[in-house]
Structures are given as C-alpha cells and as structure tokens.
Scaffold this active site. Structure first.
Site, PDB file in Angstrom:
ATOM      1  CE1 TYR A  27     -37.402 -65.755 -61.055  1.00 56.71           C
ATOM      2  CE2 TYR A  27     -39.429 -66.125 -62.296  1.00 56.71           C
ATOM      3  CZ  TYR A  27     -38.450 -65.274 -61.833  1.00 56.71           C
ATOM      4  OH  TYR A  27     -38.505 -63.936 -62.138  1.00 56.71           O
ATOM      5  CG  HIS A  32     -36.489 -68.037 -53.424  1.00 57.89           C
ATOM      6  ND1 HIS A  32     -36.382 -68.109 -52.050  1.00 57.89           N
ATOM      7  CD2 HIS A  32     -37.173 -66.872 -53.674  1.00 57.89           C
ATOM      8  CE1 HIS A  32     -36.956 -67.058 -51.497  1.00 57.89           C
ATOM      9  NE2 HIS A  32     -37.444 -66.294 -52.458  1.00 57.89           N
ATOM     10  CE1 TYR A  77     -42.834 -64.702 -61.170  1.00 58.72           C
ATOM     11  CE2 TYR A  77     -45.074 -63.870 -61.480  1.00 58.72           C
ATOM     12  CZ  TYR A  77     -43.879 -64.373 -62.007  1.00 58.72           C
ATOM     13  OH  TYR A  77     -43.761 -64.559 -63.354  1.00 58.72           O
ATOM     14  CG  ASN A  79     -41.784 -60.868 -52.967  1.00 58.13           C
ATOM     15  OD1 ASN A  79     -41.082 -61.823 -52.683  1.00 58.13           O
ATOM     16  ND2 ASN A  79     -41.289 -59.715 -53.377  1.00 58.13           N
ATOM     17  CG  ASP A 104     -35.992 -70.553 -49.895  1.00 55.46           C
ATOM     18  OD1 ASP A 104     -37.216 -70.407 -50.079  1.00 55.46           O
ATOM     19  OD2 ASP A 104     -35.188 -69.604 -49.910  1.00 55.46           O
ATOM     20  CG  ASN A 125     -39.555 -60.697 -49.285  1.00 53.73           C
ATOM     21  OD1 ASN A 125     -39.571 -60.040 -48.247  1.00 53.73           O
ATOM     22  ND2 ASN A 125     -38.712 -60.436 -50.277  1.00 53.73           N
TER      23      ASN A 125
END
Length: 251
Positions: A27, A32, A77, A79, A104, A125
């Site tokens: 990632y 993001h 992560y 969320n 972001d 989220n």
C-alpha cells in the site's frame, strides 16, 4: 555534595501528529497513504527519532516550535486508525485538540489542501475510527487526491498508486508540509496553507483575493458612461453654437 538540578526540557505540551494509511509495501504508494507519506516527511526533519513501535503504531518523537511532538503511523489498517491514536491520546492524557490527523481527501483536487478543527468524516473510514476513539474536535489536514468521477471507481482510485505525473505536485507538497511544520504547531494555519499553495504553484489565498494591479478596476456601466467624453457634432445647429462659443475650435 552538589544538589541535583532537574532538567528543564523547555517542552510545554505534547502534540500528536497522526498520518493515516495502510501498513506494508503493498500500500506504500497508494493515494490512500498520503497521510503516511506526510508523516515520513516530518520524521526526516532534524531531531526526530527513528521509527519505533508502540500504541499499535509506528512512532517517532521529536520537537517542533518548542513543543514535544509524537508522530504516528497507525499499523491497524485505515479502518481502525482510531484505536492506535486513541491509545496514545489516553496515555499522555491529551485532549482531541492536541491531535492533528493528516489524510487523503477525495473531494479536493490533487494538491489542494484544507485545514480545520472538527467536522464530518465525509465517508472516510479512518476519520470515522478517529471520531469514535478520540472525539471529533481534533485538527484535520486534508490533502486532495481528486475524485475519479464516479462512485464505482473510488475504491480502485484510493487504493491505486500515484501516477508519475503526480510527482510534480506531490513531492513539493510533502516537502512544504515538513518545511513549514512549525506553523502547524503554533496554529499559524493561514500562513501554513499559503506556503503549501505556493509550493504546488497556486496563488496564496490573500493574493488570489486581491485585485490585479495591472488590470483596470471594473466600473459600473453608469460610471463608464460618465467617464466617456461625448463626441461633438460636426454639423447642424449644435455645431454652429459650439463654434461660436469656442471660436470655431470644436474637437
């Protein structure tokens, strides 16, 4: 025997600056993860410690504008970002106002930036999680990544890597965030945003609002009519009268 004198570190308060993203190399280049990228840029400033692990996050302690700052990259992560930030907030007995989250923003064009305290989550989220674990009155630095145009494309857009063409604004933006980070800590929000706007080639807010001195000021059609010199008639009774008044000289 000399009496020990307690050290005065000069730190008045602790601030948390949390960049939001997803952990792991998969990632790392995602849109993001621009919050992680900003945190990495700040960590490279002189005086910040190497990244270590605590509070379910990668952390780095340092100083900005005479205050102790804890940089965080939650490893839960996106969320569940609030779990990490909330844990650190409670450990240091901080208020939501002591937290700055960097993340972001789909609804801002690439390179555009907004900074405010509180507000809605906008469907993000990571922000939903922060709201749940830290309260809503924390500061938010939103970094625009642009919207792909339709809801169906959003997932692939935010979890897609920045394009090579994005480097023209992304790298200057991240550098400007780090170079002017002291303004963030001191609450000089307008000056900070102007520095970032200049870095990506935008006009700062004050300059954009000011009139261009090279352009004539706009006038109402009534004033324009008043300022226009009417043409004198060349012939007819009025021309004859003007010739008598001005000795035959009529412009």
């Amino acid at each position: 025997m000399e009496k020990a004198i307690p050290l005065n570190t000069g730190f008045l308060h602790m601030k948390i600056i949390a960049g939001l993203g997803n952990p792991g190399p998969k990632y790392s280049g995602n849109r993001h993860n621009i919050g992680f990228m900003a945190a990495d840029a700040l960590q490279r400033l002189p005086g910040f410690a190497p990244w270590s692990k605590k509070f379910k996050a990668e952390i780095s302690e340092g100083e900005l504008a005479g205050e102790k700052v804890l940089l965080m990259k939650p490893q839960t992560y996106m969320n569940l970002s609030g779990e990490a930030v909330g844990e650190a907030m409670r450990f240091y007995k901080l208020a939501p106002a002591d937290i700055l989250a960097i993340y972001d923003e789909l609804d801002l064009a690439p390179g555009k930036v907004r900074l405010k305290t509180g507000g809605g989550h906008g469907g993000h989220n990571g922000v939903k999680s922060l709201d749940a674990h830290c309260g809503k009155e924390y500061r938010r630095l939103r970094l625009g990544i642009g919207h792909p145009g339709s809801k169906e494309l959003v997932h692939n857009h935010v979890l897609g890597d920045f394009a090579k063409s994005d480097r023209t604004w992304l790298e200057p933006l991240l550098d400007a965030i780090a170079d002017n980070a002291a303004m963030l800590v001191k609450g000089e929000d307008s000056q900070f945003l102007n520095k970032l706007a200049l870095a990506v080639g935008d006009k700062p807010a004050a300059q954009a609002a000011a009139p261009d001195p090279k352009k004539p000021a706009m006038q109402s059609h009534i004033r324009q009519a008043r300022n226009q010199k009417p043409a004198a008639p060349a012939t007819g009774p009025m021309a004859d009268m003007l010739k008598k008044l001005f000795g035959g000289k009529v412009d």
